[in-house]
Design a protein around this motif. Structure first.
Motif, mmCIF file in Angstrom:
data_model
loop_
_atom_site.group_PDB
_atom_site.id
_atom_site.type_symbol
_atom_site.label_atom_id
_atom_site.label_comp_id
_atom_site.label_asym_id
_atom_site.label_seq_id
_atom_site.Cartn_x
_atom_site.Cartn_y
_atom_site.Cartn_z
ATOM 1 N N GLY A 175 0.830 -1.195 0.000
ATOM 2 C CA GLY A 175 0.000 0.000 0.000
ATOM 3 C C GLY A 175 0.864 1.244 0.000
ATOM 4 O O GLY A 175 1.991 1.242 -0.466
ATOM 5 N N GLY A 176 0.347 2.323 0.536
ATOM 6 C CA GLY A 176 1.130 3.550 0.637
ATOM 7 C C GLY A 176 1.343 3.954 2.078
ATOM 8 O O GLY A 176 2.141 4.834 2.377
ATOM 9 N N GLY A 236 -4.715 15.642 18.586
ATOM 10 C CA GLY A 236 -4.665 17.046 18.204
ATOM 11 C C GLY A 236 -3.448 17.454 17.415
ATOM 12 O O GLY A 236 -3.324 18.614 17.017
ATOM 13 N N LEU A 237 -2.539 16.521 17.161
ATOM 14 C CA LEU A 237 -1.325 16.838 16.418
ATOM 15 C C LEU A 237 -1.544 16.637 14.919
ATOM 16 O O LEU A 237 -2.498 16.006 14.479
ATOM 17 C CB LEU A 237 -0.169 15.973 16.911
ATOM 18 N N ASN A 238 -0.624 17.181 14.132
ATOM 19 C CA ASN A 238 -0.682 17.065 12.684
ATOM 20 C C ASN A 238 0.582 16.432 12.139
ATOM 21 O O ASN A 238 1.660 16.565 12.721
ATOM 22 C CB ASN A 238 -0.896 18.430 12.033
ATOM 23 N N ASN A 239 0.448 15.751 11.027
ATOM 24 C CA ASN A 239 1.585 15.140 10.359
ATOM 25 C C ASN A 239 2.294 16.200 9.532
ATOM 26 O O ASN A 239 1.649 16.987 8.832
ATOM 27 C CB ASN A 239 1.103 13.990 9.463
ATOM 28 N N ARG A 240 3.599 16.204 9.583
ATOM 29 C CA ARG A 240 4.368 17.190 8.839
ATOM 30 C C ARG A 240 4.606 16.784 7.384
ATOM 31 O O ARG A 240 5.168 17.542 6.607
ATOM 32 C CB ARG A 240 5.720 17.422 9.533
ATOM 33 N N ASN A 241 4.208 15.590 7.040
ATOM 34 C CA ASN A 241 4.410 15.078 5.691
ATOM 35 C C ASN A 241 3.322 15.615 4.768
ATOM 36 O O ASN A 241 2.163 15.225 4.856
ATOM 37 C CB ASN A 241 4.384 13.544 5.697
ATOM 38 N N GLY A 242 3.691 16.506 3.864
ATOM 39 C CA GLY A 242 2.718 17.120 2.970
ATOM 40 C C GLY A 242 2.079 16.160 1.991
ATOM 41 O O GLY A 242 1.028 16.445 1.424
ATOM 42 N N VAL A 243 2.695 15.003 1.795
ATOM 43 C CA VAL A 243 2.183 14.037 0.823
ATOM 44 C C VAL A 243 0.787 13.549 1.203
ATOM 45 O O VAL A 243 -0.042 13.253 0.345
ATOM 46 C CB VAL A 243 3.149 12.834 0.694
ATOM 47 N N ILE A 244 0.521 13.471 2.495
ATOM 48 C CA ILE A 244 -0.773 12.937 2.929
ATOM 49 C C ILE A 244 -1.898 13.950 2.784
ATOM 50 O O ILE A 244 -3.061 13.604 2.933
ATOM 51 C CB ILE A 244 -0.712 12.452 4.389
ATOM 52 N N LYS A 245 -1.560 15.197 2.490
ATOM 53 C CA LYS A 245 -2.584 16.230 2.348
ATOM 54 C C LYS A 245 -3.171 16.171 0.945
ATOM 55 O O LYS A 245 -2.940 17.024 0.097
ATOM 56 C CB LYS A 245 -1.975 17.606 2.633
ATOM 57 N N MET A 246 -3.934 15.133 0.709
ATOM 58 C CA MET A 246 -4.554 14.923 -0.585
ATOM 59 C C MET A 246 -6.068 14.952 -0.430
ATOM 60 O O MET A 246 -6.589 14.712 0.664
ATOM 61 C CB MET A 246 -4.146 13.558 -1.161
ATOM 62 N N PRO A 247 -6.798 15.208 -1.512
ATOM 63 C CA PRO A 247 -8.261 15.100 -1.454
ATOM 64 C C PRO A 247 -8.673 13.678 -1.088
ATOM 65 O O PRO A 247 -7.932 12.718 -1.358
ATOM 66 C CB PRO A 247 -8.694 15.454 -2.877
ATOM 67 N N LEU A 260 -8.979 7.281 -1.238
ATOM 68 C CA LEU A 260 -9.859 6.152 -1.532
ATOM 69 C C LEU A 260 -9.351 5.361 -2.731
ATOM 70 O O LEU A 260 -9.469 4.129 -2.769
ATOM 71 C CB LEU A 260 -11.284 6.649 -1.787
ATOM 72 N N GLU A 261 -8.775 6.048 -3.679
ATOM 73 C CA GLU A 261 -8.214 5.359 -4.846
ATOM 74 C C GLU A 261 -7.067 4.441 -4.432
ATOM 75 O O GLU A 261 -6.924 3.328 -4.948
ATOM 76 C CB GLU A 261 -7.732 6.377 -5.866
ATOM 77 N N MET A 262 -6.259 4.899 -3.475
ATOM 78 C CA MET A 262 -5.163 4.064 -2.975
ATOM 79 C C MET A 262 -5.711 2.846 -2.232
ATOM 80 O O MET A 262 -5.234 1.723 -2.408
ATOM 81 C CB MET A 262 -4.256 4.887 -2.054
ATOM 82 N N TRP A 263 -6.740 3.071 -1.405
ATOM 83 C CA TRP A 263 -7.320 1.978 -0.628
ATOM 84 C C TRP A 263 -8.073 0.978 -1.497
ATOM 85 O O TRP A 263 -8.219 -0.188 -1.138
ATOM 86 C CB TRP A 263 -8.267 2.533 0.441
#
Length: 214
Positions: free
Chosen positions: A122-123, A158-169, A174-177
């Motif tokens: 997967g990703g 309450g934290l956020n991931n710093r990896n910008g790659v995950i900020k997708m629509p 869903l396409e990946m899953w």
């Protein structure tokens, strides 16, 4: 069962676990770290402990659930932190008493099992965990706390991931899953979701219908 098979040396093949839960009628609950995880955990409280199996994606869910059966990670830094937390010399005595979870990582040096027999990574680590559960033969595989990073915050704490790659629509996630239907054994029958966007793909699990597809 897994405790007897796992080794700290990480030299045992993952193929040892293939289908090991076939016909045992266990449900694998895979714990992500999205905002919906706390409410999803409340929904599974009535599930008999002797028929459930908890798989944590990385170690963040351990803030809410103290004991899990397996921790899965695909990130080298996270895998190292988890390994050091559970497999340091001071914890070896606890490990021998079967108190610590089995660790499964895509990085062999931090894994109790080598994943040479896997066909879908997967990703995300959550996808690796999903494939693992189907590979092991669980009757149902329930995805929890997997919000596809669509909430106000990325994680329930309450934290956020710093990896910008995950900020997708959402549709990109869903396409990946969707590839789970191609690679995970019996995905259409086994995989369900609780309180997260993946219900759109896999259908909803609850204590009444145990995951009938809509």
């Amino acid at each position: 069962m897994l405790k007897e098979l796992g080794r700290r040396e990480g030299t045992l093949s993952i193929s040892t676990l293939k289908g090991c839960f076939n016909q045992k009628h266990y449900t694998a609950f895979i714990l992500g770290s999205g905002e919906s995880l706390p409410s999803a955990i409340r929904k599974i409280k009535k599930v008999p402990v002797d028929k459930s199996f908890l798989i944590s994606v990385n170690q963040r869910p351990l803030k809410l659930i103290k004991k899990v059966d397996v921790i899965v990670s695909g990130d080298v830094y996270e895998s190292q932190l988890i390994w050091e937390r559970f497999k340091t010399h001071k914890n070896l005595s606890e490990y021998s008493k079967k108190k610590n979870p089995i660790l499964i990582s895509t990085w062999d040096r931090y894994s109790d099992f080598i994943l040479e027999d896997f066909v879908w990574w997967g990703g995300y680590s959550s996808m690796t965990a999903c494939y693992l559960a189907c590979y092991m033969g669980f009757m149902k595989v329930v995805l929890m706390g997997m919000d596809c990073y669509q909430g106000k915050t990325d994680y329930f704490d309450g934290l956020n991931n710093r990896n910008g790659v995950i900020k997708m629509p959402l549709e990109n996630h869903l396409e990946m899953w969707e590839k789970a239907f191609q690679y995970c054994p019996d995905a259409k029958v086994k995989i369900r979701a609780i309180n997260n966007p993946l219900i759109e793909l896999f259908g909803e699990w609850n204590t009444k219908n145990r995951g009938q597809r809509r």
